[in-house]
Design a protein around this motif. Structure first.
Motif, PDB file in Angstrom:
ATOM      1  N   GLU A 264       0.804  -1.226   0.000  1.00  0.00           N
ATOM      2  CA  GLU A 264       0.000   0.000   0.000  1.00  0.00           C
ATOM      3  C   GLU A 264       0.830   1.266   0.000  1.00  0.00           C
ATOM      4  O   GLU A 264       0.292   2.362   0.143  1.00  0.00           O
ATOM      5  CB  GLU A 264      -0.998   0.012   1.171  1.00  0.00           C
ATOM      6  CG  GLU A 264      -1.949  -1.164   1.142  1.00  0.00           C
ATOM      7  CD  GLU A 264      -3.207  -0.926   1.968  1.00  0.00           C
ATOM      8  OE1 GLU A 264      -3.627   0.240   2.080  1.00  0.00           O
ATOM      9  OE2 GLU A 264      -3.765  -1.898   2.474  1.00  0.00           O
ATOM     10  N   ALA A 265       2.155   1.170  -0.158  1.00  0.00           N
ATOM     11  CA  ALA A 265       2.984   2.370  -0.243  1.00  0.00           C
ATOM     12  C   ALA A 265       2.885   2.970  -1.639  1.00  0.00           C
ATOM     13  O   ALA A 265       2.658   2.262  -2.626  1.00  0.00           O
ATOM     14  CB  ALA A 265       4.434   2.039   0.086  1.00  0.00           C
ATOM     15  N   ASN A 266       3.069   4.261  -1.735  1.00  0.00           N
ATOM     16  CA  ASN A 266       3.083   4.944  -3.019  1.00  0.00           C
ATOM     17  C   ASN A 266       4.536   5.031  -3.483  1.00  0.00           C
ATOM     18  O   ASN A 266       5.320   5.824  -2.966  1.00  0.00           O
ATOM     19  CB  ASN A 266       2.480   6.341  -2.879  1.00  0.00           C
ATOM     20  CG  ASN A 266       2.302   7.024  -4.234  1.00  0.00           C
ATOM     21  OD1 ASN A 266       3.047   6.765  -5.167  1.00  0.00           O
ATOM     22  ND2 ASN A 266       1.328   7.910  -4.330  1.00  0.00           N
ATOM     23  N   MET A 267       4.889   4.198  -4.473  1.00  0.00           N
ATOM     24  CA  MET A 267       6.260   4.153  -4.980  1.00  0.00           C
ATOM     25  C   MET A 267       6.289   4.511  -6.460  1.00  0.00           C
ATOM     26  O   MET A 267       6.975   3.884  -7.271  1.00  0.00           O
ATOM     27  CB  MET A 267       6.868   2.777  -4.742  1.00  0.00           C
ATOM     28  CG  MET A 267       6.927   2.387  -3.274  1.00  0.00           C
ATOM     29  SD  MET A 267       7.745   0.813  -2.952  1.00  0.00           S
ATOM     30  CE  MET A 267       9.451   1.239  -3.299  1.00  0.00           C
ATOM     31  N   VAL A 268       5.537   5.533  -6.814  1.00  0.00           N
ATOM     32  CA  VAL A 268       5.506   6.013  -8.195  1.00  0.00           C
ATOM     33  C   VAL A 268       6.912   6.436  -8.607  1.00  0.00           C
ATOM     34  O   VAL A 268       7.611   7.135  -7.878  1.00  0.00           O
ATOM     35  CB  VAL A 268       4.521   7.191  -8.332  1.00  0.00           C
ATOM     36  CG1 VAL A 268       4.596   7.787  -9.731  1.00  0.00           C
ATOM     37  CG2 VAL A 268       3.106   6.742  -8.028  1.00  0.00           C
ATOM     38  N   ARG A 269       7.337   5.989  -9.784  1.00  0.00           N
ATOM     39  CA  ARG A 269       8.641   6.328 -10.384  1.00  0.00           C
ATOM     40  C   ARG A 269       9.820   5.934  -9.491  1.00  0.00           C
ATOM     41  O   ARG A 269      10.908   6.492  -9.624  1.00  0.00           O
ATOM     42  CB  ARG A 269       8.709   7.822 -10.708  1.00  0.00           C
ATOM     43  CG  ARG A 269       7.684   8.292 -11.747  1.00  0.00           C
ATOM     44  CD  ARG A 269       7.883   9.757 -12.082  1.00  0.00           C
ATOM     45  NE  ARG A 269       7.850  10.600 -10.890  1.00  0.00           N
ATOM     46  CZ  ARG A 269       6.741  11.009 -10.292  1.00  0.00           C
ATOM     47  NH1 ARG A 269       5.561  10.683 -10.807  1.00  0.00           N
ATOM     48  NH2 ARG A 269       6.785  11.755  -9.227  1.00  0.00           N
ATOM     49  N   ARG A 284      -0.989  -4.069  -3.366  1.00  0.00           N
ATOM     50  CA  ARG A 284      -1.637  -2.756  -3.355  1.00  0.00           C
ATOM     51  C   ARG A 284      -0.624  -1.593  -3.359  1.00  0.00           C
ATOM     52  O   ARG A 284      -0.967  -0.458  -3.052  1.00  0.00           O
ATOM     53  CB  ARG A 284      -2.585  -2.623  -2.154  1.00  0.00           C
ATOM     54  CG  ARG A 284      -3.814  -3.513  -2.283  1.00  0.00           C
ATOM     55  CD  ARG A 284      -4.716  -3.426  -1.065  1.00  0.00           C
ATOM     56  NE  ARG A 284      -5.182  -2.077  -0.780  1.00  0.00           N
ATOM     57  CZ  ARG A 284      -6.215  -1.490  -1.368  1.00  0.00           C
ATOM     58  NH1 ARG A 284      -6.912  -2.142  -2.308  1.00  0.00           N
ATOM     59  NH2 ARG A 284      -6.581  -0.259  -1.043  1.00  0.00           N
ATOM     60  N   THR A 285       0.624  -1.891  -3.708  1.00  0.00           N
ATOM     61  CA  THR A 285       1.636  -0.844  -3.814  1.00  0.00           C
ATOM     62  C   THR A 285       1.526  -0.175  -5.182  1.00  0.00           C
ATOM     63  O   THR A 285       1.347  -0.836  -6.199  1.00  0.00           O
ATOM     64  CB  THR A 285       3.051  -1.436  -3.645  1.00  0.00           C
ATOM     65  OG1 THR A 285       3.117  -2.099  -2.378  1.00  0.00           O
ATOM     66  CG2 THR A 285       4.112  -0.357  -3.710  1.00  0.00           C
TER      67      THR A 285
END
Length: 375
Positions: A264-269, A284-285
């Motif tokens: 569920e972490a936001n690891m965009v780019r 869900r990341t």
């Protein structure tokens, strides 16, 4: 009575004999008597060679192999042959003629040339010394920064432990404490390098501070699972620290992230190139535009439930951890080039939901697997 005459063998290496020859040579030089001086010089030369040659031969036999001695002799012969060849071809005469044509007066005295060369050499030496000092200073600075960073990380570990645990060592976190813990984590993750980030993530994950835990409905305290740990509740549990967008755009290439819970972490780019993601939880990341080149995905959790029914998380949609709906990682436009140990289930899920651009980077291809992202 018969007389016998014995010839006494003279030792040419006798120091007194050498000194006598040197004395004769000196007398000849002082008296300006050519034949006496020349005779003493030749005798001294022959005696010295008699003494020196055995030692040189022994040194060559000790420190050089037979092949190396042959190579040395060949090199000397080659140099002599080249010198003789130049003589017979007239190279020396051409060089002498060319040197005679040069107007040396226009170039100034040799002393000026030597002085200029000396100044250039001093400048080169000064630059070399300055460069060495810079390299040493840089290495010391890097080492000091590493020590300072490790001290900062150790202080963070101690502070988080004291904040989240009570006097008995049990997890007892309240909303304000969780907010402070998240603030500290966000601050330190933005101030350390990739290695420091990986250490922090491994510490938080192994301490179960990133795992959603089942809570008491009234007190909010985590509930024991009856086997010495805390119960995990993926659907409605509360994490001590929610990473949120702390890892968006972060650089973690080649780091060890085994068994870390990044769900569920936001690891965009995010740059995860070459990372060891064995048994890591990425369910869900958000991995949109992330770089997973050469990453190890053995056992990496990208979704729950069945691979053909699982789908990526969708905002405001409740995940179903039994079927896998809305439990998967968002893998749109992720670069999967040369990822290692990707299972068939992972390949099917990624091909289904990564988009047309990323499908071409998945090892093994996506033939026969539908593009369920439709773009």
């Amino acid at each position: 009575m018969e007389r016998r005459f014995y010839l006494r063998q003279i030792d040419s290496s006798n120091p007194w004999l050498v000194f006598t020859a040197v004395g004769v040579m000196v007398i000849g030089l002082l008296s300006n008597w050519l034949w006496l001086g020349l005779s003493g010089t030749l005798v001294t030369l022959l005696l010295s060679l008699k003494i020196i040659l055995p030692s040189v031969k022994e040194w060559l036999s000790t420190f050089l192999t037979a092949q190396e001695r042959k190579t040395l002799i060949g090199f000397i012969a080659f140099a002599i042959a080249i010198a003789g060849l130049f003589k017979f071809l007239g190279v020396y005469a051409l060089v002498g003629y060319w040197l005679n044509q040069i107007k040396w007066d226009e170039f100034g005295s040799w002393a000026d040339w030597v002085g200029a060369l000396g100044q250039i050499m001093i400048a080169v030496l000064a630059v070399y010394v300055a460069w060495e000092q810079y390299v040493i200073s840089r290495d010391l600075t890097i080492q000091q920064n590493r020590i300072t960073q490790q001290q900062t990380i150790d202080t963070y570990f101690q502070g988080i432990s004291e904040l989240a645990l009570n006097e008995e060592g049990l997890l007892e976190d309240w909303p304000q404490e969780r907010s402070i813990a998240e603030g500290r984590t966000a601050a330190i993750l933005s101030s350390v390098d990739a290695g420091g980030k990986a250490k922090i993530l491994r510490f938080l994950s192994q301490s179960r501070l990133l795992t959603p835990l089942r809570r008491d409905g009234r007190l909010g305290r985590p509930i024991f699972d009856g086997t010495g740990g805390y119960q995990e509740d993926r659907l409605s549990g509360v994490r001590v620290i929610d990473l949120g967008v702390m890892l968006a755009g972060t650089d973690l290439h080649t780091m060890d992230l085994r068994w870390t819970d990044l769900s569920e972490a936001n690891m965009v780019r995010a740059n995860l190139q070459g990372c060891d993601l064995v048994r890591a939880n990425l369910a869900r990341t958000i991995l949109v535009d992330a770089n997973l080149k050469n990453a190890d995905l053995k056992g990496t959790i990208l979704f729950y439930g069945s691979f053909d029914a699982a789908s990526p998380r969708v905002k405001n949609q409740r995940p179903d951890y039994r079927t896998g709906e809305f439990t998967g990682a968002v893998v749109e436009d992720v670069d999967f080039t040369n990822v290692k140990r990707m299972s068939e289930e992972q390949r099917y899920y990624c091909c289904s939901w990564c988009g047309e651009k990323a499908r071409g980077t998945i090892p093994g291809g996506c033939d026969g697997i539908p593009n369920r992202l439709n773009r």
